[in-house]
Design a protein around this motif. Structure first.
Motif, PDB file in Angstrom:
ATOM      1  N   LEU A 130      23.119   8.041  28.168  1.00 22.63           N
ATOM      2  CA  LEU A 130      23.806   6.749  28.351  1.00 22.63           C
ATOM      3  C   LEU A 130      22.936   5.579  27.869  1.00 22.63           C
ATOM      4  CD1 LEU A 130      25.873   4.773  29.817  1.00 22.63           C
ATOM      5  CD2 LEU A 130      24.534   5.144  31.887  1.00 22.63           C
ATOM      6  N   TYR A 131      21.809   5.359  28.524  1.00 27.51           N
ATOM      7  CA  TYR A 131      20.918   4.267  28.138  1.00 27.51           C
ATOM      8  C   TYR A 131      20.420   4.474  26.699  1.00 27.51           C
ATOM      9  CZ  TYR A 131      19.090   0.453  31.200  1.00 27.51           C
ATOM     10  OH  TYR A 131      18.876  -0.732  31.870  1.00 27.51           O
ATOM     11  N   PRO A 132      19.969   5.683  26.336  1.00 24.37           N
ATOM     12  CA  PRO A 132      19.456   5.873  24.964  1.00 24.37           C
ATOM     13  C   PRO A 132      20.451   5.473  23.869  1.00 24.37           C
ATOM     14  CG  PRO A 132      18.717   7.670  26.343  1.00 24.37           C
ATOM     15  CD  PRO A 132      19.669   6.853  27.194  1.00 24.37           C
ATOM     16  N   LEU A 133      21.718   5.867  23.993  1.00 23.52           N
ATOM     17  CA  LEU A 133      22.702   5.518  22.957  1.00 23.52           C
ATOM     18  C   LEU A 133      22.906   4.002  22.893  1.00 23.52           C
ATOM     19  CD1 LEU A 133      25.303   8.349  23.604  1.00 23.52           C
ATOM     20  CD2 LEU A 133      24.108   7.978  21.424  1.00 23.52           C
ATOM     21  N   LEU A 134      23.033   3.375  24.066  1.00 18.11           N
ATOM     22  CA  LEU A 134      23.269   1.926  24.086  1.00 18.11           C
ATOM     23  C   LEU A 134      22.035   1.166  23.598  1.00 18.11           C
ATOM     24  CD1 LEU A 134      25.269   1.652  27.424  1.00 18.11           C
ATOM     25  CD2 LEU A 134      26.180   1.344  25.117  1.00 18.11           C
ATOM     26  N   ALA A 154      29.970   3.990  32.092  1.00 19.67           N
ATOM     27  CA  ALA A 154      29.542   5.096  32.958  1.00 19.67           C
ATOM     28  C   ALA A 154      29.855   6.381  32.210  1.00 19.67           C
ATOM     29  CB  ALA A 154      30.271   5.050  34.294  1.00 19.67           C
ATOM     30  N   THR A 155      29.192   7.487  32.606  1.00 18.68           N
ATOM     31  CA  THR A 155      29.197   8.623  31.675  1.00 18.68           C
ATOM     32  C   THR A 155      30.319   9.628  31.861  1.00 18.68           C
ATOM     33  OG1 THR A 155      27.746   9.965  33.079  1.00 18.68           O
ATOM     34  CG2 THR A 155      26.710   8.490  31.462  1.00 18.68           C
ATOM     35  N   ASP A 156      30.888   9.742  33.082  1.00 19.50           N
ATOM     36  CA  ASP A 156      31.754  10.895  33.342  1.00 19.50           C
ATOM     37  C   ASP A 156      31.012  12.184  32.960  1.00 19.50           C
ATOM     38  OD1 ASP A 156      33.886  12.451  34.090  1.00 19.50           O
ATOM     39  OD2 ASP A 156      35.159  11.921  32.387  1.00 19.50           O
ATOM     40  N   HIS A 157      29.715  12.234  33.313  1.00 17.38           N
ATOM     41  CA  HIS A 157      28.889  13.421  33.069  1.00 17.38           C
ATOM     42  C   HIS A 157      29.577  14.635  33.687  1.00 17.38           C
ATOM     43  CE1 HIS A 157      25.096  15.701  32.677  1.00 17.38           C
ATOM     44  NE2 HIS A 157      25.308  16.139  33.898  1.00 17.38           N
ATOM     45  N   ALA A 158      30.116  15.516  32.839  1.00 15.74           N
ATOM     46  CA  ALA A 158      30.967  16.618  33.307  1.00 15.74           C
ATOM     47  C   ALA A 158      30.525  17.922  32.666  1.00 15.74           C
ATOM     48  CB  ALA A 158      32.435  16.319  32.980  1.00 15.74           C
ATOM     49  N   PRO A 159      29.399  18.478  33.163  1.00 17.48           N
ATOM     50  CA  PRO A 159      28.832  19.671  32.538  1.00 17.48           C
ATOM     51  C   PRO A 159      29.665  20.931  32.773  1.00 17.48           C
ATOM     52  CG  PRO A 159      27.591  19.085  34.519  1.00 17.48           C
ATOM     53  CD  PRO A 159      28.576  17.973  34.288  1.00 17.48           C
ATOM     54  N   HIS A 160      29.774  21.728  31.724  1.00 23.74           N
ATOM     55  CA  HIS A 160      30.325  23.086  31.783  1.00 23.74           C
ATOM     56  C   HIS A 160      29.400  23.949  30.931  1.00 23.74           C
ATOM     57  CE1 HIS A 160      34.111  21.688  33.564  1.00 23.74           C
ATOM     58  NE2 HIS A 160      34.149  20.736  32.652  1.00 23.74           N
ATOM     59  N   THR A 161      29.326  25.251  31.250  1.00 26.79           N
ATOM     60  CA  THR A 161      28.409  26.101  30.489  1.00 26.79           C
ATOM     61  C   THR A 161      28.919  26.306  29.057  1.00 26.79           C
ATOM     62  OG1 THR A 161      29.488  28.186  31.019  1.00 26.79           O
ATOM     63  CG2 THR A 161      27.844  27.384  32.609  1.00 26.79           C
ATOM     64  N   VAL A 162      28.005  26.699  28.185  1.00 26.40           N
ATOM     65  CA  VAL A 162      28.369  26.990  26.792  1.00 26.40           C
ATOM     66  C   VAL A 162      29.426  28.088  26.762  1.00 26.40           C
ATOM     67  CG1 VAL A 162      27.477  28.000  24.647  1.00 26.40           C
ATOM     68  CG2 VAL A 162      26.190  26.184  25.816  1.00 26.40           C
ATOM     69  N   GLY A 163      29.261  29.105  27.595  1.00 29.95           N
ATOM     70  CA  GLY A 163      30.236  30.198  27.629  1.00 29.95           C
ATOM     71  C   GLY A 163      31.622  29.706  28.016  1.00 29.95           C
ATOM     72  N   GLU A 164      31.686  28.849  29.010  1.00 30.08           N
ATOM     73  CA  GLU A 164      32.983  28.299  29.434  1.00 30.08           C
ATOM     74  C   GLU A 164      33.603  27.482  28.308  1.00 30.08           C
ATOM     75  OE1 GLU A 164      32.051  27.798  34.242  1.00 30.08           O
ATOM     76  OE2 GLU A 164      31.457  26.221  32.855  1.00 30.08           O
ATOM     77  N   LYS A 165      32.793  26.676  27.624  1.00 33.78           N
ATOM     78  CA  LYS A 165      33.337  25.801  26.572  1.00 33.78           C
ATOM     79  C   LYS A 165      33.745  26.596  25.338  1.00 33.78           C
ATOM     80  CE  LYS A 165      33.418  21.606  26.743  1.00 33.78           C
ATOM     81  NZ  LYS A 165      34.555  20.749  27.199  1.00 33.78           N
TER      82      LYS A 165
END
Ligand SMILES: NC(=O)N[C@@H](CC(=O)O)C(=O)O
Ligand SMILES: [Zn+2]
Ligand SMILES: [Zn+2]
Length: 443
Positions: free
Chosen positions: A331-335, A303-314
């Protein structure tokens, strides 16, 4: 709709009929089209079950500048994810019935089916929470992560009791902050994008801190007969601890993320703070050992733990940048790219992203291409990889830690028979359907 000549994950070539109720009506050979039926010729391509990503953070309410149910679910659909499970560290946190209901109203914008988890804080309200169509408890934070929802052992024990009384699984973020190495954050860490940043975060949130917390969570679950699903296990030691507990009779399962499978301290040096997440990236040696466990079948769920933050925040310094990376679309594409290269079987990929999560969380109609199941389907040319580029992805913050790796992307994604995503293989142009997503605990 009739899909003809598609190859399934196990290699069988079949026609698949979708009924008006959005379920798979037949999987067979030589099905003829009914009058007026839409026919999709799928020869040479694979038809796989939509992925069930049991760990995403779509950020609403409270964080819609990072992601919304619309952008998050478009990203999911474009990646072949047809069910997502949203985690409770939103604002307000999903820890009582009212917060659940306000999140559920926003989730009506979703293109894909969804579950909503309930969280645990000192002022959570289990009574009103469990009155709602809750997916599961979790992620229950044993240490602070984004949202600062870390709880102590007593409250964790209470949460296990509440969940076990209702036979609800508990997803756990297992790290023990008393075993973090504060000294790793001393001194000159360099700026954003330097090798030192991402590596210092890994040195700080130690592998031991994860393994100890996983062992503690497993022991507490065993004592209380609770079902525990360990989120984002980043070390082979933690995966083995879960497997040992399961063998000993504890209802324990583990989940691994794509970033811990494809990135490591050594591989991610150029990411800087964009490589900061909890638990952090580990050594290349541990990454390889984690991947080997996936390949041999010792990992229950990816599972991805999809955890988006903005570029500015990062871009803030190491200490101020928020933790987390996006990932639902890759997720599917990499696997599938690993399957194309022969590193994983296609059946293994199907199991860890679809069949197993559906089974563990009791989604009888999800996770498989079989008669009677929901027609949550992904059509993909498994021989056609392309380079992962943030510019072509649909999550709102528009960056990815996997830039430049290769992925095998879906051509079409269906949720209960409705086309929610379609990509023109010639031009790459994407189009999305209507927000048909429903709460999987209500349908
Ligand atoms: N994984 C992360 O680093 N961040 C997650 C929270 C979490 O899953 O711990 C987030 O919500 O940003
Ligand atoms: Zn977490
Ligand atoms: Zn998370």
């Amino acid at each position: 709709m009739l899909i003809t000549g598609a190859t399934l994950a196990d290699g069988r070539v079949r026609d698949v009929r979708i009924g008006d109720d959005g379920r798979i009506a037949a999987v067979s050979e030589g099905l003829g089209a009914d009058a007026g039926e839409r026919v999709l010729e799928a020869r040479g391509r694979h038809l796989l079950p939509g992925a069930v990503d049991v760990h995403v953070h779509f950020r609403e309410p409270g964080g819609s500048h990072k992601e919304t149910w619309t952008s998050g679910s478009e990203s999911a659909a474009a990646g072949g994810v047809t069910t997502v499970v949203d985690q409770p560290n939103t604002s307000p946190p999903t820890v009582d019935g009212a917060a659940f209901s306000s999140k559920a109203a926003l989730a009506a914008d979703s293109l894909v089916d969804y579950g909503i988890n309930g969280g645990v804080t000192p002022d959570w309200d289990p009574e009103s929470l469990f009155e709602r169509p809750l997916f599961a408890l979790g992620e229950v934070f044993l240490a602070d992560s984004t949202g600062d929802m870390g709880i102590d052992a007593d409250l964790f024990a209470d949460a296990l009791d509440e969940a076990s009384a209702r036979d609800v699984p508990v997803t756990v973020h297992a790290e023990d902050a008393t075993l973090f190495d504060e000294s790793a954050l001393d001194g000159d860490l360099g700026g954003v994008g330097t090798a030192a940043t991402v590596d210092a975060w890994s040195a700080y949130r130690t592998a031991d801190a994860e393994v100890a917390a996983v062992e503690r969570a497993l022991a507490a679950a065993a004592d209380r007969d609770a079902r525990v699903h360990v989120a984002h296990t980043s070390t082979p030691e933690a995966v083995d601890a879960v497997a040992d507990a399961a063998e000993g009779g504890t209802a324990a399962t583990c989940e691994v993320t794509p970033h811990h499978l494809y990135l490591s301290r050594e591989r991610a040096r150029s990411l800087g703070t964009f490589g900061r997440m909890n638990p952090p990236l580990r050594s290349e040696e541990r990454r390889e050992a984690l991947f080997a466990r996936l390949a041999k079948g010792a990992v229950d769920v990816v599972a991805t733990d999809h955890a988006p933050h903005t570029v500015g925040e990062k871009r803030a310094g190491l200490v101020d940048a928020p933790s987390g990376v996006p990932g639902v679309e890759t997720l599917y594409p990499l696997l599938l790219e690993s399957a194309r290269k022969g590193e994983l079987s296609l059946e293994r990929v199907r199991d860890v992203v679809a069949a197993n999560p559906a089974e563990i969380f009791g989604l009888d109609r999800k996770g498989g291409v079989a008669e009677g199941r929901d027609a949550d389907l992904v059509l993909v040319d498994t021989a056609d990889p392309r380079e992962i580029e943030a510019a072509a992805l649909h999550s709102a913050p528009a960056w990815t830690p996997f830039e430049g790796l290769r992925g095998v992307f879906p051509e079409m994604t269906l949720v209960r028979g409705e086309v929610v995503y379609e990509r023109d293989p010639a031009t790459g142009a994407a189009s999305f359907g209507e927000p048909v997503g429903r709460n999987v605990r209500e349908s």
